[in-house]
Design an enzyme around this catalytic site. Structure first.
Site, PDB file in Angstrom:
ATOM      1  N   ASN A 437       0.906  -1.178  -0.169  1.00  0.00           N
ATOM      2  CA  ASN A 437       0.024   0.112   0.065  1.00  0.00           C
ATOM      3  C   ASN A 437       0.704   1.214  -0.016  1.00  0.00           C
ATOM      4  O   ASN A 437       1.529   1.593   0.886  1.00  0.00           O
ATOM      5  CB  ASN A 437      -0.789   0.008   1.270  1.00  0.00           C
ATOM      6  N   GLU A 438       0.733   1.851  -1.117  1.00  0.00           N
ATOM      7  CA  GLU A 438       1.147   3.266  -1.248  1.00  0.00           C
ATOM      8  C   GLU A 438       2.692   3.573  -1.047  1.00  0.00           C
ATOM      9  O   GLU A 438       3.241   4.761  -0.940  1.00  0.00           O
ATOM     10  CB  GLU A 438       0.679   4.382  -0.318  1.00  0.00           C
ATOM     11  N   ILE A 439       3.696   2.190  -1.000  1.00  0.00           N
ATOM     12  CA  ILE A 439       5.056   2.543  -0.474  1.00  0.00           C
ATOM     13  C   ILE A 439       5.647   3.483  -1.741  1.00  0.00           C
ATOM     14  O   ILE A 439       6.321   4.469  -1.521  1.00  0.00           O
ATOM     15  CB  ILE A 439       5.691   1.359  -0.301  1.00  0.00           C
ATOM     16  N   SER A 482       0.093  -0.130  -4.742  1.00  0.00           N
ATOM     17  CA  SER A 482      -1.352   0.599  -5.013  1.00  0.00           C
ATOM     18  C   SER A 482      -1.250   1.906  -4.433  1.00  0.00           C
ATOM     19  O   SER A 482      -0.734   1.839  -3.163  1.00  0.00           O
ATOM     20  CB  SER A 482      -2.776  -0.203  -4.447  1.00  0.00           C
TER      21      SER A 482
END
Length: 852
Positions: A437-439, A482
């Protein structure tokens, strides 16, 4: 195989740092739950108790039990201790001998203990080292930018990320035996797992659909063949298998033979469909393994759904699609993000998961994203998703912050991925493996500037994880992170327009950046996997954690139960843009829910109107992990917020939706200016069967007069969003004033209204809403169900009712009442109720009576 359960043994725990006395423990469980059960700490969720319990993370904790090994177990040549989950830094001792260590919460432990077992009494001890101390001592060179961990560097451990705190979660670093454990004894071999591959071929009566611009609902008649590949602890070509496939208890296929022959054709296969697209039949696959001499030594049994699933990323006129295709049918993903059902995840049961997953299905969701800061959920969660038709976008458990990339860390992650993929790969609900997630997007500049950071990132999310998916799954698509735009494309968070071309988008300009809700309508994204708006915890939720008189939203208790540093101020700001000053705090909480629901409605209806360019909307977030001010649609106590009822409406298969171009603004002197004059009326439809209906519209004066009325017959086909009509209201607005009118739109199918909404032509705080007390009648239709009939002599916006202390959900709530039209609602209670008790508890509210 002979099994000895150990979770049901009599367990004890103690503070190993202080060498305190022993207390009774529950397994599965964790130290926070055990401490509270023993009366040694208060409820971590009450008041500001979280702050005074941070010492727990600094201690080592020890668990022990004794058991007697039965003779049949000792008669086997191999005896393994199997721990499905140890949180996190564990050293395991059997009869005083160290037999194993574990440092990854998500990797099951299997270790041979045959040599250390005794006849008679045995002692098993597990010591959990302080996670906080380990963070300080582990990989000191790793110093990432932090986004949610107030202390920092929790990413050096493989532990539930949200335990370190998030902008909706408390910091409660716990420890314990968080999943089942047992002894497994075997002699010759062990059947570890079975890989099931499905082959779907069109039958002669399956009509191919011609290519078309819109999403279609093609025929799904198929012939299905299953190929099973058993996985043994010791590969042995002489092993034979007995395979049965059953549906609803009836065997539909059966086969005996060696591994290379295990292919079965299914007669009249029944396909599994996502919620709203068809049924969810689940076939039970049972495999028994036999030695060459005919002795049985293992069995494996799981439920599967017959379906195909693909992530379609084809080139199109807008760039590249991002849509899920199930059984040949492209679908709009209607979903939400899932966070752990409790911040202390140990011991969650099917009932804990059932409440919110069933609520998701009831609100027309067909997808849940298991977000990467939580856990790989319990089997019960995935069982329910299989049964309910909820597709699962499954993140690996990495979120926001950069992680190490050294060889030992990558090896641990690969073991984690191997275990979780093999556990979940057969699931009908499994739609996607997502690396994190979002890294990448949150650390875009750092990754571009540092080859070392980029190498570490790629080692995990472009090498180890996709290799594990390919090795153990091979069917479910993999997506590295994502949001993501695709390989070789920029993932710069600030370049919003990239999401209009390809990939998935997290859109937080509304909320985090404080932009107007109208900002949602400025972008035509391909798939939106995060967007959200907070609402204050409801008065009923506040009562579970606030001492009397301490629930002021800006006081210390409520601020502790708000984990965004400026969250309460942001909520208040958005509320003030739409609504009048509330008469009390309860009214403020109600208005915050209306704002949350309105914001998500604007977003989702816009995304659905963009079909087929946009093919998914997963709002943030479905559920809560503790009682808190958050963006959830279901509170921690199970109460449906206004958002969840709105979700049920805006995710309905047949939707009427209005797009109102233009904006209202103020100029020098605080004078209002508006460019609003038109209303575009859309129908959006994703039920599989085509239909015909009637679109209706009525422009009302607030005094009840109808100023304009019309209707239109409309054709509704799968996957179509159509602008059916445009109203030019300039003359009527000039004559009557936009503060004095509202537009009612509706869609009827077979003379039944299936979708309805009220459109204001200015913000609601300027509308001269009439006041009147709605009349509510109530009758019981069963001991756990009531029928409410509500009527008002005047228009009432967002009539809401509550039964505090009586858990329930309803067919509708937070709805509009039109003059002298009765509205009936069915209310389902979790326990038996009486009419007098319901009348005493009933509370109602409308927008008009919320103002001071």
């Amino acid at each position: 195989m002979t099994t000895l359960p150990l979770a049901s043994a009599a367990w004890q725990f103690r503070d190993a740092t202080q060498r305190s006395r022993w207390h009774s423990a529950a397994v599965p469980g964790c130290v926070h739950r055990d401490l509270q059960r023993a009366g040694l700490i208060p409820d971590p969720f009450f008041g500001t108790n979280e702050l005074s319990l941070q010492w727990i993370e600094e201690r080592d904790w020890e668990y022990r039990t004794t058991f007697t090994a039965p003779a049949p177990l000792l008669a086997e040549t191999e005896i393994d201790l199997v721990c499905d989950g140890l949180d996190t830094l564990a050293t395991v001792y059997l009869n005083g001998r160290r037999v194993a260590t574990s440092d990854n919460m998500f990797v099951p432990l299997r270790v041979s203990v045959r040599a250390h077992l005794r006849r008679g009494r045995n002692e098993l001890r597990i010591v959990f080292a302080s996670a906080a101390a380990a963070v300080r001592a582990t990989r000191p060179e790793h110093q990432p930018k932090e986004f949610n961990d107030a202390v920092g560097r929790g990413s050096v451990l493989r532990k539930q990320p949200s335990q370190f705190g998030w902008d909706w979660a408390p910091r409660l670093l716990t420890a314990g035996i968080w999943r089942d454990l047992r002894l497994e004894a075997w002699t010759t071999n062990r059947l570890e797992s079975v890989r099931v591959a499905q082959h779907h071929a069109p039958t002669s009566d399956a009509r191919p659909s011609a290519p078309r611009r819109r999403a279609s609902a093609p025929a799904a008649a198929t012939a299905v063949t299953l190929t099973l590949t058993p996985e043994l602890a010791r590969p042995d070509p002489k092993v034979t298998y007995h395979v049965t496939i059953a549906l609803d208890g009836t065997t539909v296929a059966e086969l005996r033979g060696p591994a290379e022959t295990l292919t079965l054709a299914l007669d009249a296969p029944q396909l599994w469909w996502p919620n709203g697209h068809g049924a969810q039949p689940l076939y039970t696959v049972h495999v028994a393994a036999f030695e060459a001499d005919g002795r049985a030594f293992g069995q494996w049994s799981q439920r599967i759904g017959l379906r195909t699933l693909a992530l379609d990323r084809s080139a199109d006129q807008w760039g590249e699609s991002f849509r899920f295709v199930v059984n040949g049918r492209p679908l709009f993903a209607k979903g939400a993000n899932w966070v752990p059902a409790h911040i202390l995840v140990a011991g969650l049961t099917r009932d804990d998961y059932a409440r919110d997953t069933r609520a998701a299905a009831a609100a027309n969701l067909n997808m849940l994203r298991v977000w990467g800061g939580g856990i790989y959920e319990d089997e019960s969660f995935y069982d329910l998703c299989d049964e309910l038709g909820l597709l699962v976008w499954q993140d690996f458990m990495f979120a926001c912050v950069l992680y190490p990339g050294d060889a030992a860390f990558v090896a641990s992650v690969r073991a984690e991925a191997d275990a979780q993929i093999r556990r979940l790969r057969h699931r009908a609900c499994l739609a996607l493996w997502c690396g994190n997630n979002e890294i990448e997007t949150l650390n875009w500049d750092a990754l571009q500037a540092s080859p070392d950071l980029r190498r570490n990132y790629h080692a995990l999310f472009h090498d180890a994880l996709p290799a594990a998916v390919a090795a153990h799954d091979g069917v479910t698509p993999y997506w590295p992170t994502s949001p993501y735009r695709g390989d070789g494309r920029s993932n710069d968070y600030t370049d919003t327009k990239l999401g209009e071309i390809s990939g998935d988008t997290h859109f937080w300009a509304v909320w985090h950046a404080g932009r107007s809700v109208k900002e949602y309508e400025k972008w035509q994204f391909r798939f939106v996997s995060e967007f959200g708006m907070q609402a204050f915890a409801s008065p009923e939720a506040q009562a579970t954690f606030c001492p009397p008189g301490q629930n002021n939203v800006f006081g210390p208790v409520m601020e502790n139960h708000q984990k965004h540093p400026a969250g309460n101020q942001i909520v208040l700001d958005y509320v003030s843009r739409l609504y009048r000053y509330p008469k009390n705090q309860d009214a403020l909480c109600y208005l915050s829910e209306l704002n949350e629901a309105f914001s998500m409605q604007v977003a989702v209806e816009h995304y659905r109107r963009q079909m087929p360019r946009c093919m998914g909307a997963l709002y943030w977030q479905l559920n809560d992990c503790w009682p808190v001010t958050s963006a959830s649609s279901i509170e921690f106590n199970g109460r449906w917020r206004a958002l969840h009822y709105a979700t049920r409406r805006y995710f309905a298969p047949a939707l009427v939706s209005a797009h109102v171009p233009g904006e209202e603004s103020t100029v020098i002197g605080n004078y209002r200016r508006s460019s609003v004059r038109e209303v575009h009326l859309y129908t959006v439809y994703d039920a599989p069967a085509a239909a015909r209906g009637t679109l209706r519209w009525d422009l009302f004066h607030v005094d009840g007069r109808i100023l304009l009325a019309g209707k239109k017959r409309v054709a509704l086909r799968y996957g179509e969003s159509i602008r059916q009509h445009t109203l030019d209201l300039a003359a009527l607005l000039a004559r009557y004033g936009r503060d004095n009118v509202y537009l009612r739109i509706a869609l009827d199918l077979d003379a039944v209204c299936v979708s309805e909404e009220t459109i204001f032509l200015t913000v609601p705080r300027f509308v001269a809403l009439p006041r009147a007390r709605p009349r509510v009648s109530l009758r019981l239709v069963s001991p756990t169900e009531a029928l409410l009939t509500v009527r008002s002599p005047v228009f009432q916006h967002r009539f809401a009712f509550e039964f505090p202390g009586l858990p329930h959900f309803a067919s509708d709530n937070f709805f509009d009442l039109y003059p002298d039209e009765p509205k009936q609602v069915r209310v389902h209670f979790h326990r038996r109720v009486t009419r007098p008790a319901l009348l005493r508890a009933l509370q109602t509210r409308t927008l008009a009576d919320s103002a001071a």
